[in-house]
Structures are given as structure tokens and as C-alpha cells.
Write a protein that holds these residues in place. Structure first.
Motif, PDB file in Angstrom:
ATOM      1  N   THR A   1     -28.713  26.522   7.801  1.00 49.29           N
ATOM      2  CA  THR A   1     -29.820  26.434   8.772  1.00 49.29           C
ATOM      3  C   THR A   1     -30.663  27.706   8.726  1.00 49.29           C
ATOM      4  O   THR A   1     -31.901  27.660   8.694  1.00 49.29           O
ATOM      5  CB  THR A   1     -29.252  26.199  10.190  1.00 49.29           C
TER       6      THR A   1
ATOM      7  N   CYS B   1     -22.739  22.417  18.585  1.00 47.94           N
ATOM      8  CA  CYS B   1     -23.214  22.456  17.188  1.00 47.94           C
ATOM      9  C   CYS B   1     -24.735  22.370  17.166  1.00 47.94           C
ATOM     10  O   CYS B   1     -25.406  23.105  16.435  1.00 47.94           O
ATOM     11  CB  CYS B   1     -22.625  21.288  16.380  1.00 47.94           C
TER      12      CYS B   1
ATOM     13  N   TYR C   1     -16.803  24.920   9.567  1.00 45.41           N
ATOM     14  CA  TYR C   1     -17.994  24.052   9.506  1.00 45.41           C
ATOM     15  C   TYR C   1     -19.181  24.752  10.177  1.00 45.41           C
ATOM     16  O   TYR C   1     -20.286  24.807   9.627  1.00 45.41           O
ATOM     17  CB  TYR C   1     -17.724  22.703  10.186  1.00 45.41           C
ATOM     18  N   ARG C   2     -18.948  25.302  11.351  1.00 40.56           N
ATOM     19  CA  ARG C   2     -20.059  25.921  12.095  1.00 40.56           C
ATOM     20  C   ARG C   2     -20.647  27.111  11.335  1.00 40.56           C
ATOM     21  O   ARG C   2     -21.858  27.316  11.345  1.00 40.56           O
ATOM     22  CB  ARG C   2     -19.587  26.351  13.490  1.00 40.56           C
TER      23      ARG C   2
ATOM     24  N   THR D   1     -32.224  19.959   9.356  1.00 38.60           N
ATOM     25  CA  THR D   1     -31.070  20.713   8.873  1.00 38.60           C
ATOM     26  C   THR D   1     -30.105  19.652   8.335  1.00 38.60           C
ATOM     27  O   THR D   1     -29.939  18.602   8.960  1.00 38.60           O
ATOM     28  CB  THR D   1     -30.423  21.532  10.002  1.00 38.60           C
TER      29      THR D   1
ATOM     30  N   GLY E   1     -29.584  18.133  12.362  1.00 37.43           N
ATOM     31  CA  GLY E   1     -28.514  17.176  12.030  1.00 37.43           C
ATOM     32  C   GLY E   1     -29.058  15.764  11.954  1.00 37.43           C
ATOM     33  O   GLY E   1     -30.232  15.532  11.629  1.00 37.43           O
TER      34      GLY E   1
ATOM     35  N   THR F   1     -27.029  19.139   8.165  1.00 35.47           N
ATOM     36  CA  THR F   1     -25.640  19.387   8.541  1.00 35.47           C
ATOM     37  C   THR F   1     -24.861  18.148   8.970  1.00 35.47           C
ATOM     38  O   THR F   1     -23.695  18.256   9.333  1.00 35.47           O
ATOM     39  CB  THR F   1     -25.620  20.450   9.661  1.00 35.47           C
TER      40      THR F   1
ATOM     41  N   PRO G   1     -21.910  17.306   5.242  1.00 33.22           N
ATOM     42  CA  PRO G   1     -21.497  18.494   4.500  1.00 33.22           C
ATOM     43  C   PRO G   1     -21.181  18.161   3.040  1.00 33.22           C
ATOM     44  O   PRO G   1     -20.779  17.045   2.723  1.00 33.22           O
ATOM     45  CB  PRO G   1     -20.217  18.946   5.230  1.00 33.22           C
TER      46      PRO G   1
ATOM     47  N   TRP H   1     -27.832  18.618   1.920  1.00 29.23           N
ATOM     48  CA  TRP H   1     -27.052  19.863   1.865  1.00 29.23           C
ATOM     49  C   TRP H   1     -26.414  20.062   0.483  1.00 29.23           C
ATOM     50  O   TRP H   1     -26.508  21.136  -0.121  1.00 29.23           O
ATOM     51  CB  TRP H   1     -25.982  19.845   2.967  1.00 29.23           C
TER      52      TRP H   1
ATOM     53  N   GLU I   1     -27.580  25.551  16.008  1.00 30.49           N
ATOM     54  CA  GLU I   1     -28.634  25.421  14.985  1.00 30.49           C
ATOM     55  C   GLU I   1     -30.022  25.597  15.611  1.00 30.49           C
ATOM     56  O   GLU I   1     -30.913  26.232  15.043  1.00 30.49           O
ATOM     57  CB  GLU I   1     -28.516  24.066  14.280  1.00 30.49           C
TER      58      GLU I   1
ATOM     59  N   HIS J   1     -20.735  27.520   8.036  1.00 26.61           N
ATOM     60  CA  HIS J   1     -21.538  27.042   6.905  1.00 26.61           C
ATOM     61  C   HIS J   1     -22.808  26.327   7.384  1.00 26.61           C
ATOM     62  O   HIS J   1     -23.868  26.453   6.761  1.00 26.61           O
ATOM     63  CB  HIS J   1     -20.696  26.139   6.003  1.00 26.61           C
ATOM     64  N   ALA J   2     -22.715  25.591   8.480  1.00 25.83           N
ATOM     65  CA  ALA J   2     -23.899  24.909   9.030  1.00 25.83           C
ATOM     66  C   ALA J   2     -24.932  25.948   9.466  1.00 25.83           C
ATOM     67  O   ALA J   2     -26.138  25.800   9.229  1.00 25.83           O
ATOM     68  CB  ALA J   2     -23.494  24.024  10.206  1.00 25.83           C
TER      69      ALA J   2
END
Ligand code: GAL
Length: 685
Positions: free
Chosen positions: A141, A242, A133-134, A92, A160, A94, A97, A59, A246, A136-137
Motif C-alpha cells: 500500500t 485492516c 499479512y498486515r 490496493t 482491498g 490486498t 495476497p 499484488w 491501509e 506485507h499489506a
């Protein structure tokens, strides 16, 4: 597989593309100059690699500044892999971070039960409930999925990495926990009832007054068990949200490709029954230590658990170690030759892949001494030679892809909620360990080559001859009714102590122990009695003397008969194990933790009594497992886990004819397996 089985269709596509088992590992090209990538791809072809997991921790490189993306390096790597015909399991990124997220949005860092904020500097430093966080994740993605959808290298997705169900105590998580509780209970009175807050006057007047359970060090005495259990459930759910967020983004872009996230086997904090249902294929990271005398047994039970999570479908071994794994202390090298047999063991138990962490050993970072397919010594190493040879073996097993193991005759119950509750504080014994009790029951079956499935307490158990229930402390009414109906209908059950004690809220079932199973077992337990360390009592079972340690239920017979009895101590003459005929089945109960010999006899007696038969007899340390090819052809794996040659007698009446690993057309009735030797015999067609 049918139109109503989208996961099955996605996997069929993957199989079609790979044309065999997946072979490869985690590939982290971002740690190397571009010059190394060509060499990597050349070596991958030499080793027979057809799938690599790319981008897991990238990332910070793909999005060096918020909203600024740099896919140049990844584009090149994807193109190179496509040219070489190596598929990509694209991750991904994630799980790790970037530093800017931690710096600009420190509220995304999780807080532990002691109130300490986790720092940037390793990985998994995110609060699963954090909307920042969610957000940006989801953005990274989305960018990855739209960019690489349709890329010829893209074979599947890896969301992840090893979610851990971190129980976060930051204010955002507390607020999320309150919302989750309000959804679950509707009214605060229902929560008060479930948690038994009349005890110590803990009654809540509003969901807004409820917190996450504080660490023991911040409490004067024991925490509320219902609150602890619900927090474990909530933390599992927060992480699962989470994952699914994604997954859903990926599905919009590549609806035909499988999505997975790598599990850690018998890992405590995630309810993998729920997670498995949310992904297309179960995948596992396994790090059974090479020098652990029980390493192969620990691997086997993890493999069986993974296979069971989706009803026996093939699963993927996404990570294992070619050599040492850095688990702390002294991390010995893997003995020469062991890599092959340990890898084939996964295939025998239903894996459609043999993959490793990682392709090329890292020069820098915390895992620079972790083993790899290409070690620091490169192609001059013994590991590399074993990796290349293993690639050839894996290719010879292509017919097995998509084929399943036959359902076992024995099921062992496995429930994560029970695990969480069983190991919570303030029990009669603080030494109860869920997996230790599972293994006590699994061990004799593994040594006897008796296949085992794991099952949830609500699962349809009717096809099993024997159901084993170690330490089912927590069980809801549906689970208790299911087990009762199973035995009533003719099933055989073996249950061990401290089972049926509490309901789904960790409240003691009324009327005495073992509350949920008194009728089924035909016993009452007058006292739950953990033994002190070193305290041991002789017992007698089926003409053999044994020893009881750890726990000694005081059992009153109430319809059951005595199966084993203590021959010394206060309980002399009283039952250590009982058997009850119930409906048309039998329920056996073990009220103690006996020595391994007694345990073996008891478990195998129950299996024999239920009509369960082993795959075959083999010398100790040689594992025999059967798995079918996709066309239904049966295969027998014989795996010598020892450093001694072993001789195995095959039943001449059985149809084994070809050893797939050496291609020889006929085998003798007596096989010699060299140290760490393996054969895969295919049935005659
Ligand atoms: C796994 C993890 C990998 C690597 C490996 C070796 O648990 O997914 O990223 O850390 O362990 O220790």
C-alpha cells in the motif's frame, strides 16, 4: 460541506474532476497484452467511460517476489488512462495476497471454525489478525501510494475488495480475540457476567482460557450465545482494522483524495454503519439477478441502505453486471433493454455513478463467463451497444451529481448486531431470517412508491413520521430508550414479533417478553410461539380475512387495543396485532407473519395513519423516485421494470417539464413507458 467535513471536500474534488456521474467499471489490464490496452482506452472513450477501478487483484504481479516490485505495467496503464482523460479508482491489491506469502508464511492463511486451514487458489485467503499479512499489506500500500500520489490519472482509492469479516480461528486470531475481550471487559468477571457463564459452569478464570467459538460439530451441545456474538463483533473489528491501516497510509500520501472500500449491500458479517463512518464515500457492488421477479425490489432496498449509511449522502455503485452474474446454477442472460432501467434505478436512489464488474470479459479464471462492458464478442454484441447508449444517458444526468434524495418519511431500523444475534442458534425458531423480515415490511412500501431510509436504533428518529422495527430481537438500553422517546414525542411505530427480547449480551431481559418494550407496546407476551411448517390460522384485520403462519405470539393486552384477531385455532378471538397510544404517539405491534395482502394493508395503514404520502401512483412494476440535483432542482425518475408498455398519469399541478434523457422540453400529462422504459423529468426552474 465545510472545513470540518474532509470527506465532503474530497468528494467535491472528485466531482469537479469527473464533471458528471462516474461511468465505468473494474479494469484488469494485467490479464491482457499491452496491445489490447490502446483498444481498451479507445473503446472507453466511445462508451463515455470516465472512471475505472484498477489493480484490485494485481499484488502477485506488482510484487512478484517479497520486496521486489514491478510497477512497469501499471505505470504504462496509468499514463494511457491519464492521456485519455479517464480517472482511476486505484485499488490496493490486498484482497488477494500472492502465492509466495501463502507459501513462505502459511500462518497468514485463515482457519475456519472446523479448524481447517483455507488454501491458496482463490482470493481472500488471509487472516485479518495476522501481523505478517498486515505488514506485507501495509508495504505494498505504501509503495503504491507514494508512487502514484500526484499521478494525473489518480482520482480516488479503493482499499482491498469486499472485506468479508472472515471469522478466523488460527492461534494468532485467538490471541487477538483475547486481547479484544480484555479491552472490552476489563476483568474476566465482567466477561463471565456478560456471557452468563454460570450456565453449564462455563466460568473462566483468565482471559487466556477463552477461545474462539468452536463449530457446532466440535461441541456436544449449543455454544455460548455471548461468546458467539462477541466473536462476530471481533471479526468485524479485525477486518476494519485492516481497512483503516491501509486508509491511513493512503491519507498520508494523498490527503485530498477520497478513500472507499466496496460493500456488498445487505451483507451479514460487517457492521457497515461503522465501516461507512471510516471511509469518505459509501460504495456498493450490486448483483440483483436479471431474471429474479423481485430483482428490482432487492436492488432498491440495497440502494436505500447504502444511501442511509452516511445520512443520505450520494454513494457510488462501483460494481454491477451488464448481463449475467455467476451466482451458481443457471445464470441467464439479461433481457434486452433491462440494463438501462436497472442502472438508472441506482442513480434515482442516490448513486453518483454507474459502474460494472468488469470492463473487458476475462479469457481465463473462475469468472470467464461473467458478463462485462466489452463481452467476448466485443463491439458486435448487443451488450456493447447498450453500454454505449447507457454512457450517453449517464452523461445527460450530470446535474444530479452531489444532489441527494429528500429524507424519507419512513425509517426502518437496521442493526447488524441484532442480525448476528437473531440468526444465532438455540432460539424458539431456527427459521428467523433478518433480511426476509425486513423485506416483508419493505415490499409494500416499494410497491406504493413510498421512500424509506434505514436507521440505526440509536439514530435521531425525530424527523420520521413512521418507524418500522422488524424483529429487533437484540436491543441495548440506549436503543430501547430512543424508540420509547420517539413514540412518546408523537412518533408512529410499527414493530413486529420477537423484538426487545435480549440485551446487548444476548441475555434475556427480565420480567417477561417483550422485555424492552412492554410499556411502550402496552402488551405482555405470555408465550413465544413459532408455528410448525404448514400450520396456518385465519385472522381478521380491518374487515379483511388473512392468514397467519410461522409465528404466533400469545399476547395479553395491558393497555393496548386489539387491531387484528385470530378467527380460528387455540388463539381464536385473541390479538394478532395491537395498537397502543403512548405519550402523544402510537405503537403498533404485529405478533405474527401474515399473508402478503394483510401485511400490505397493515404497513400501508400505518403509513397513512402517520401522514406518509407516496411519491405518486404508478402501475405495478413502474417505480417512481425523486432525487434532487446539486442545485436543489427536483427530478422524478419513472422506471418501468416490466416487459409490457405502461401508462403513467402525471399530476398536472406538479412542475415536471423536461425529460433529461431525450432532452425534450415538455411532457404530456400522460406518459407511455415502453418495456424497460425510463424517463427522468426535471422540475421547472
Ligand atoms: C464482486 C467482486 C468482483 C467480481 C464480481 C463478479 O463481488 O468484487 O471482483 O468477483 O463480484 O462476481
Amino acid at each position: 460541506m465545510s472545513r470540518t467535513d474532509p470527506a465532503g471536500e474530497r468528494l467535491a474534488g472528485l466531482r469537479q474532476r469527473l464533471q458528471g456521474l462516474a461511468y465505468g467499471g473494474d479494469y484488469n489490464p494485467e490479464q491482457w497484452p499491452a496491445g489490447t490496452w490502446r483498444e481498451d482506452v479507445r473503446l472507453m472513450r466511445e462508451a463515455g467511460v470516465n472512471l475505472v477501478t484498477v489493480g484490485v487483484f494485481s499484488w502477485g504481479l506488482l510484487e512478484p517476489r517479497p520486496g521486489v516490485f514491478d510497477f512497469g505495467r501499471l505505470d504504462e496503464v496509468m499514463d494511457l488512462l491519464a492521456e485519455a482523460g479517464v480517472g482511476v479508482d486505484l485499488a490496493t491489491p490486498t484482497a488477494a495476497p500472492p502465492s509466495w506469502l501463502a507459501h513462505e508464511h502459511p500462518q497468514t492463511l485463515p482457519v475456519d471454525a472446523e479448524g481447517r486451514k483455507i488454501a491458496f487458489g482463490a482470493r481472500l485467503h488471509f487472516c485479518p489478525s495476522s501481523p505478517v499479512y498486515r505488514y506485507h499489506a501495509a508495504r505494498i500500500t505504501e509503495r503504491l501510494a507514494e508512487r502514484y500520489a500526484g499521478h494525473p490519472a489518480l482520482a480516488m482509492w479503493h482499499v482491498g475488495n469486499e472485506y468479508v469479516g472472515f471469522g478466523c480461528h488460527c492461534p494468532v486470531s485467538v490471541a487477538h480475540f483475547r486481547r479484544w475481550l480484555a479491552d472490552r471487559y476489563g476483568t474476566v468477571d465482567a466477561l463471565n457476567d456478560a456471557w452468563g457463564t454460570a450456565f453449564w459452569g462455563q466460568r473462566y478464570d483468565s482471559f487466556d482460557h477463552v477461545g474462539t467459538p468452536a463449530a457446532r460439530s466440535r461441541l456436544v451441545s449449543g455454544p455460548n450465545p455471548g461468546q458467539l456474538l462477541d466473536f462476530a463483533r471481533f471479526s468485524d473489528t479485525a477486518s476494519l482494522e485492516c481497512f483503516t491501516a491501509e486508509r491511513d497510509i493512503i491519507r498520508r500520501h494523498t490527503p485530498g483524495l477520497p478513500v472507499t472500500t466496496n460493500f456488498m449491500g445487505s451483507f451479514k458479517h460487517l457492521d457497515y454503519w461503522r465501516w461507512a463512518a471510516a471511509e469518505d464515500v459509501v460504495s456498493l457492488d450490486i448483483y440483483a439477478k436479471p431474471y429474479d421477479p423481485e430483482g428490482q425490489l432487492l436492488a432498491a432496498y440495497n440502494f436505500d441502505l447504502m444511501r442511509s449509511l452516511r445520512g443520505g449522502r450520494p454513494w457510488l455503485m462501483l460494481e454491477s453486471a451488464t448481463g449475467n452474474n455467476l451466482t451458481g446454477g443457471r445464470n441467464s442472460a439479461r433481457p434486452a433493454g433491462q440494463l438501462r432501467v436497472r442502472s438508472l434505478q441506482a442513480v434515482a436512489r442516490g448513486a453518483d455513478s454507474v459502474m460494472f464488474f468488469q470492463w473487458r470479459a476475462s479469457r481465463a479464471g473462475a469468472e470467464r463467463f461473467h458478463s462485462a462492458m466489452v463481452p467476448h464478442g466485443g463491439t458486435r454484441t448487443r451488450t456493447w451497444r447498450e453500454v454505449v447508449a447507457l454512457g450517453r444517458d449517464v452523461a445527460r444526468l450530470a446535474d444530479l451529481v452531489g444532489g441527494s434524495c429528500d429524507p424519507a418519511d419512513v425509517a426502518m431500523l437496521w442493526d447488524w448486531e441484532n442480525w448476528w444475534a437473531l440468526e444465532a442458534p438455540d432460539h424458539p425458531s431456527g427459521d428467523l431470517r433478518f433480511t426476509a423480515r425486513i423485506l416483508d415490511h419493505y415490499r409494500p412500501l416499494w410497491h406504493a412508491n413510498i421512500p424509506v431510509d434505514f436507521a440505526h436504533p440509536h439514530a435521531d428518529l425525530s424527523r420520521y413520521r413512521l418507524v418500522i422495527v422488524p424483529n429487533l430481537y437484540l436491543v441495548d438500553d440506549a436503543g430501547a430508550d430512543n424508540l420509547t422517546a420517539y413514540v412518546r414525542g408523537g412518533g408512529h411505530l410499527l414493530m413486529s414479533y420477537f423484538s426487545g427480547i435480549v440485551d446487548q449480551h444476548d441475555r434475556v431481559r427480565p420480567g417477561g417478553h417483550p422485555g424492552a418494550f412492554r410499556d411502550l407496546l402496552g402488551i405482555d407476551i405470555d408465550e413465544l410461539n413459532p408455528l410448525q411448517i404448514g400450520e396456518a390460522y385465519e385472522l381478521h384485520h380491518a374487515g379483511h380475512a388473512g392468514t397467519a403462519t410461522d409465528w404466533q405470539d400469545v399476547i395479553l393486552l395491558n393497555g393496548a387495543e386489539q387491531l387484528a384477531a385470530y378467527t380460528a385455532g387455540e388463539q381464536k378471538g385473541q390479538p394478532a396485532a395491537t395498537r397502543h397510544r403512548f405519550g402523544t404517539g402510537t405503537a403498533t405491534y404485529l405478533g405474527t407473519s401474515p399473508d402478503p395482502g394483510t401485511m400490505r394493508r397493515l404497513v400501508l395503514d400505518c403509513a397513512t395513519g402517520a401522514g406518509v404520502t407516496p411519491v405518486m401512483d404508478t402501475p405495478d412494476g413502474v417505480e417512481a423516485v425523486r432525487r434532487r440535483a446539486a442545485d436543489g432542482t427536483d427530478h422524478l425518475f419513472l422506471l418501468n421494470h416490466t416487459t409490457e408498455e405502461a401508462t403513467v398519469d402525471l399530476d398536472p399541478a406538479l412542475p415536471w417539464s423536461v425529460d433529461l434523457l431525450n432532452g425534450q422540453a415538455a411532457v404530456a400529462d400522460r406518459l407511455r413507458l415502453p418495456p424497460f422504459g425510463a424517463v427522468v423529468l426535471s422540475a421547472e426552474r
